[in-house]
Design an enzyme around this catalytic site. Structure first.
Site, mmCIF file in Angstrom:
data_model
loop_
_atom_site.group_PDB
_atom_site.id
_atom_site.type_symbol
_atom_site.label_atom_id
_atom_site.label_comp_id
_atom_site.label_asym_id
_atom_site.label_seq_id
_atom_site.Cartn_x
_atom_site.Cartn_y
_atom_site.Cartn_z
ATOM 1 N N GLY A 21 92.069 41.660 -0.581
ATOM 2 C CA GLY A 21 91.159 40.770 0.118
ATOM 3 C C GLY A 21 89.819 41.449 0.317
ATOM 4 O O GLY A 21 89.531 42.488 -0.290
ATOM 5 N N ASN A 22 88.976 40.856 1.178
ATOM 6 C CA ASN A 22 87.639 41.396 1.391
ATOM 7 C C ASN A 22 87.655 42.752 2.081
ATOM 8 O O ASN A 22 86.806 43.597 1.830
ATOM 9 C CB ASN A 22 86.811 40.417 2.227
ATOM 10 C CG ASN A 22 86.499 39.143 1.467
ATOM 11 O OD1 ASN A 22 86.355 39.161 0.247
ATOM 12 N ND2 ASN A 22 86.402 38.025 2.177
ATOM 13 N N ALA A 24 90.801 44.550 2.805
ATOM 14 C CA ALA A 24 92.090 45.233 2.743
ATOM 15 C C ALA A 24 92.722 45.096 1.368
ATOM 16 O O ALA A 24 92.448 44.154 0.626
ATOM 17 C CB ALA A 24 93.025 44.660 3.805
ATOM 18 N N ASP A 134 94.511 28.824 9.039
ATOM 19 C CA ASP A 134 94.095 29.074 7.652
ATOM 20 C C ASP A 134 95.285 28.917 6.710
ATOM 21 O O ASP A 134 95.508 29.732 5.824
ATOM 22 C CB ASP A 134 93.489 30.475 7.523
ATOM 23 C CG ASP A 134 92.751 30.659 6.193
ATOM 24 O OD1 ASP A 134 92.309 29.642 5.612
ATOM 25 O OD2 ASP A 134 92.625 31.810 5.739
#
Length: 416
Positions: A21-22, A24, A134
């Site tokens: 991800g962004n 991690a 989400d």
């Protein structure tokens, strides 16, 4: 182990990247003590601090630790290093639901089973005051038997009773109309909408709302402008129509889906799971107590437990900073008076800075408002049980220790 190199974090050997991800990367891990696989989410601490996302990371950890359900990814432990935060989680071997879909619809029975598991997990969260916010196929994993697991609680929220959430979040194709309108919203209704979008995608192979430009996509979502492809049954259409209602007040609820919807109930067996034993009694006590402006929630209890204290997760080691927690079998107001008495005993002055928080200083420097020696905050667990959190930001360690000892002795004496 051929899959793993020499890199280790604690007792875990670290292998290949299985997600990214962004902020991690998720690595495959191997527990050398019991021979099991785990997923290790490695978060770049500096990047998180730079973006101001400390609270979001802590929220994800606390949320995952609180929830205990077979269709929710379980967290095992958290390991902090100087530059990284490592969340050790259950390894789910089947990958993301989005990979399984791949623009191809599922058999009705498979789609129903996954939707039932999704609704069961989300309903479990909502009954504990947790809203995911989400939900999307990328955050839904499949195990080796094809069972669904909800993950990624970084955007989850735990509001006060009756509160409306106000932070816009979620992924464009799956967000509810009220999020686009940037108004206060109910986390429960938002999650229900996302579940409806996911159900449509399970049955059709693609989401109901999609466009290359955000303005057009948002217009479609606001109007609930979608078309059923051939093959949808009347029962499926009715359920999705009731879920994808642009008005959150008239949108169907999870309870109504579970209890009333005939298509959903085919072969449905609800899963009943309790909170882990370590926090079950605390949460039961909270639920039985009356609410207050500073009432502690289950997340704070977890944060204060010895196995998951996140208070120093983003702090560098500093011998000048100390933090102590002491229990008090008094009301919050009575506990504040005990703090004042303990401070007076060791020649310290007390100044209230919030209703249940005080600043404590030597009497001779009280006029120097920029000098904060100690602070003490009272967190109410039940009407007659509190936790006092004492922090030292400056000054002599001797005074800090004397005050803590004075307060501890005062509180111990009253129950002996």
């Amino acid at each position: 182990m051929g899959l793993f190199g020499t890199k280790k974090i604690g007792k875990y050997e670290i292998g290949r990247t299985i997600g990214e991800g962004n902020f991690a990367k998720v690595k495959l891990g191997y527990d050398t003590t019991n021979g099991t696989y785990v997923a290790v989410k490695i978060i770049d601490k500096a990047l998180v601090i730079q973006k101001g996302l400390e609270s979001q990371v802590k929220r994800e950890i606390r949320t995952m630790k609180l929830l205990n359900h077979p269709n929710i990814v379980q967290i095992h432990e958290v390991i902090g290093t100087k530059t990284k935060i490592c969340i050790v989680m259950e390894y789910v071997s089947g990958g993301q639901l989005s990979d399984r879909l791949g623009r191809q619809k599922m058999k009705e029975s498979d789609a129903r089973k996954l939707f039932q598991q999704l609704i069961d997990a989300v309903d479990y969260c909502h009954n504990r005051g947790v809203y995911h916010r989400d939900l999307k196929p990328q955050n839904l994993l499949l195990d080796s038997k094809g069972n669904l697991k909800v993950s990624d609680f970084g955007l989850s929220a735990v509001p006060k009773s009756g509160d409306m959430l106000s932070t816009a979040c979620g992924s464009p194709c799956y967000i509810a109309p009220e999020l686009i309108m940037n108004k206060g919203y109910s986390g429960a209704a938002v999650d229900v909408w996302s579940c409806g979008v996911i159900l449509f995608e399970l049955l059709a192979g693609y989401p109901p709302f999609d466009d290359h430009t955000l303005p057009v996509l948002y217009k479609k979502i606001l109007r609930a402008d979608y078309t059923f492809p051939p093959g949808f049954t009347g029962e499926q259409k009715r359920l999705i129509f009731n879920i994808l209602d642009p008005n959150p007040l008239s949108r169907i609820t999870l309870a109504e889906i579970i209890i009333k919807d005939s298509w959903f109930k085919i072969g449905y067996t609800p899963v009943y799971h309790q909170l882990s034993d370590s926090i079950k009694d605390n949460v039961a006590e909270i639920n039985a107590a009356t609410a207050s402006s500073n009432f502690i929630n289950a997340f704070q209890i977890i944060a204060m437990s010895s196995d998951l204290d996140l208070s120093g997760l983003f702090e560098e080691n500093d011998d000048k900073r100390y933090k102590t927690r002491i229990g008090s079998k008094n009301t919050a107001q009575e506990t504040i008076k005990k703090i004042e008495a303990a401070a007076t005993y060791v020649s310290l002055s007390v100044e209230r800075i919030k209703h249940f928080k005080v600043k404590i200083q030597p009497k001779e420097i009280r006029s120097r408002s920029s000098y904060d020696l100690l602070s003490a905050e009272v967190i109410e667990v039940t009407p007659t049980n509190c936790v006092i959190e004492i922090s030292k930001s400056a000054g002599e360690l001797r005074l800090y220790m004397e005050f803590c000892q004075s307060l501890s002795s005062l509180l111990t004496a009253e129950v002996s």
